[in-house]
Design an enzyme around this catalytic site. Sequence first.
Site, PDB file in Angstrom:
ATOM      1  N   HIS A 169     -30.785 -19.813   6.357  1.00 58.70           N
ATOM      2  CA  HIS A 169     -31.236 -19.273   5.062  1.00 58.70           C
ATOM      3  C   HIS A 169     -32.490 -19.965   4.551  1.00 58.70           C
ATOM      4  O   HIS A 169     -33.127 -19.475   3.623  1.00 58.70           O
ATOM      5  CB  HIS A 169     -30.113 -19.402   4.027  1.00 58.70           C
ATOM      6  CG  HIS A 169     -28.960 -18.489   4.294  1.00 58.70           C
ATOM      7  ND1 HIS A 169     -28.693 -17.383   3.542  1.00 58.70           N
ATOM      8  CD2 HIS A 169     -28.021 -18.498   5.282  1.00 58.70           C
ATOM      9  CE1 HIS A 169     -27.629 -16.758   4.025  1.00 58.70           C
ATOM     10  NE2 HIS A 169     -27.205 -17.420   5.086  1.00 58.70           N
ATOM     11  N   ASP A 210     -39.746 -21.804   0.167  1.00 61.80           N
ATOM     12  CA  ASP A 210     -38.444 -21.191  -0.076  1.00 61.80           C
ATOM     13  C   ASP A 210     -38.119 -20.269   1.081  1.00 61.80           C
ATOM     14  O   ASP A 210     -38.989 -19.506   1.530  1.00 61.80           O
ATOM     15  CB  ASP A 210     -38.514 -20.370  -1.385  1.00 61.80           C
ATOM     16  CG  ASP A 210     -37.179 -20.340  -2.116  1.00 61.80           C
ATOM     17  OD1 ASP A 210     -36.155 -20.528  -1.460  1.00 61.80           O
ATOM     18  OD2 ASP A 210     -37.184 -20.126  -3.341  1.00 61.80           O
TER      19      ASP A 210
HETATM   20  C1  G6P Z   1     -29.459 -22.846  -0.873  1.00 60.51           C
HETATM   21  C2  G6P Z   1     -28.904 -23.074   0.512  1.00 60.51           C
HETATM   22  C3  G6P Z   1     -27.402 -22.785   0.548  1.00 60.51           C
HETATM   23  C4  G6P Z   1     -26.705 -23.540  -0.547  1.00 60.51           C
HETATM   24  C5  G6P Z   1     -27.329 -23.241  -1.909  1.00 60.51           C
HETATM   25  C6  G6P Z   1     -26.690 -24.025  -3.053  1.00 60.51           C
HETATM   26  O1  G6P Z   1     -29.451 -21.484  -1.189  1.00 60.51           O
HETATM   27  O2  G6P Z   1     -29.581 -22.292   1.462  1.00 60.51           O
HETATM   28  O3  G6P Z   1     -26.869 -23.150   1.799  1.00 60.51           O
HETATM   29  O4  G6P Z   1     -25.335 -23.242  -0.578  1.00 60.51           O
HETATM   30  O5  G6P Z   1     -28.700 -23.550  -1.848  1.00 60.51           O
HETATM   31  O6  G6P Z   1     -26.692 -25.402  -2.788  1.00 60.51           O
HETATM   32  P1  G6P Z   1     -25.363 -26.244  -2.647  1.00 60.51           P
HETATM   33  O7  G6P Z   1     -25.816 -27.546  -2.073  1.00 60.51           O
HETATM   34  O8  G6P Z   1     -24.820 -26.356  -4.030  1.00 60.51           O
HETATM   35  O9  G6P Z   1     -24.409 -25.529  -1.758  1.00 60.51           O
END
Ligand code: G6P
Length: 489
Positions: free
Chosen positions: A167, A379
């Site tokens: 992602h 991003d």
């Molecule tokens: C981004 C990453 C995700 C992640 C999200 C939230 O979108 O690509 O993998 O889950 O941020 O971050 P966190 O560390 O809270 O899961």
Amino acid sequence: MSLVVLSNRLPFALARDGEGGWKVEPGSGGLVTALRPVLQDRGGRWIGWPGVTREELEDAAAVFADARQHYGFDLVPVPLSNAERDDFYHGFSNEVLWPLFHDLPSLCRFRPRYWQAYQAVNRRFAEVTAAEAGAEDFVWIHDYQLIAVARELRELGLRSRIGFFLHIPFPPLDIFLKLPWRFQILRALLEHDLIGFQTVGGRRNFLQCVRLLIKSAEISGKGDVQTVTVDGRTVRVGSFPISIDAAEFARRAGDPAVIEKFRSLRADEPNRRIVLGVDRLDYTKGIPLKLEAFRTLLLRYPELAGRVTLFQVVLPSREDIPRYQRQKVDIERLVGEINGQFTRSGWVPVHYIYRNLEWPRLPAYYLAADVALITPLKDGMNLVAKEYCATHVNDDGALVLSEFAGAAAQLQRGAFLVNPYDTEGVAASLERALRLSPREQRLRMRRMRQAVSDYDIYRWVDNFLEAAISRDLHDFPIHEEYFPEASPR
Ligand code: G6P
């Protein structure tokens, strides 16, 4: 074929409610936003960390069972100990791979202990998955926290097809080379049957690393899905820009609760233009530079005083990591400085909102905004940009978007694309966006909305799965790239 989805987090986290009980907090960020409708649509199982330890999960069993009911698909928790959370999640995931893959190697802490924990937790995810998935299932692993799961799954003898989607961006060769575990990470990625990237550039970076670092690998094919042959196995590598449930966002724009909130937001800012930023708290989102650009706008165009308000929503994230805490302090200091400098009777230039927005606030903010200002330093995609466009069903509004967001490739025909480091340039583009005539707004917004609805989240899933299982790779759409304009001669 049924889907078994793995991501570090489940779509929510369990958290203490402050009264000795537990509550469910919806996850933030693009991954959860994108995947939730997919699982709701197709069914399947989602394996991930519920945000707590094994003991806490036992304590919160009733709340977890309720959440499971509510989501409407199967959820399989992988609890982590506090030490694992620190070294695997905070450590290797968020202090090594996250900054490195966002082109910020100087922010990395390459601790061997983190790498050990990363492998151990990836192994645990593999063990849980091996017990859940059958040979007919499609195992779909998501994001940088779980790159090494497939290798473990193969060792455990799982015969299912395994796909991986990253992602976040994949960095250029020079930056990737800094990773002490660069061979292991590349090799681990090549254990999948299909590896998906957000952009053509990410795929190209990855293939360049493979070409240089894995001598025995052979790369072939030209379209959007290419193949790497290594150790007698064939791995497909493609770019699949992630998207949103565009129809659902359009539907929300007409929801009476959204319209009511939208009206009250507009009524609070009479005769003023609203600029909106919505970002997870993260140094990659470029929030301090964005605030500087807004300050520059107010300095360069004094006639805008009292006529434009910035609503900056910051969604809490990774608050236990010191660098995120410092980022929050920096943002708050800047908001205070700007408001101190420009506020006058009846007008506060920056409204800063630090919390998750409850329904129906987010779509109402999208609707109310004359301009969305989204300027990450780097991003993977940025789904907020796509959500903003999908919500503007009347084809009004404008988008100022960073060139370094994956979404720039799909939205380039309608957005004002900016270099987030160039605060003067961002201020100038914002000023132009604020002056757009209704006709120009319509032209630009229509193109962006079209791009988002033509390639929505369902199309994205279909494309990915098709690339994973089809025999023939010739028909895959070629996704566009975005390149900054050359300077005029
Ligand atoms: C981004 C990453 C995700 C992640 C999200 C939230 O979108 O690509 O993998 O889950 O941020 O971050 P966190 O560390 O809270 O899961």
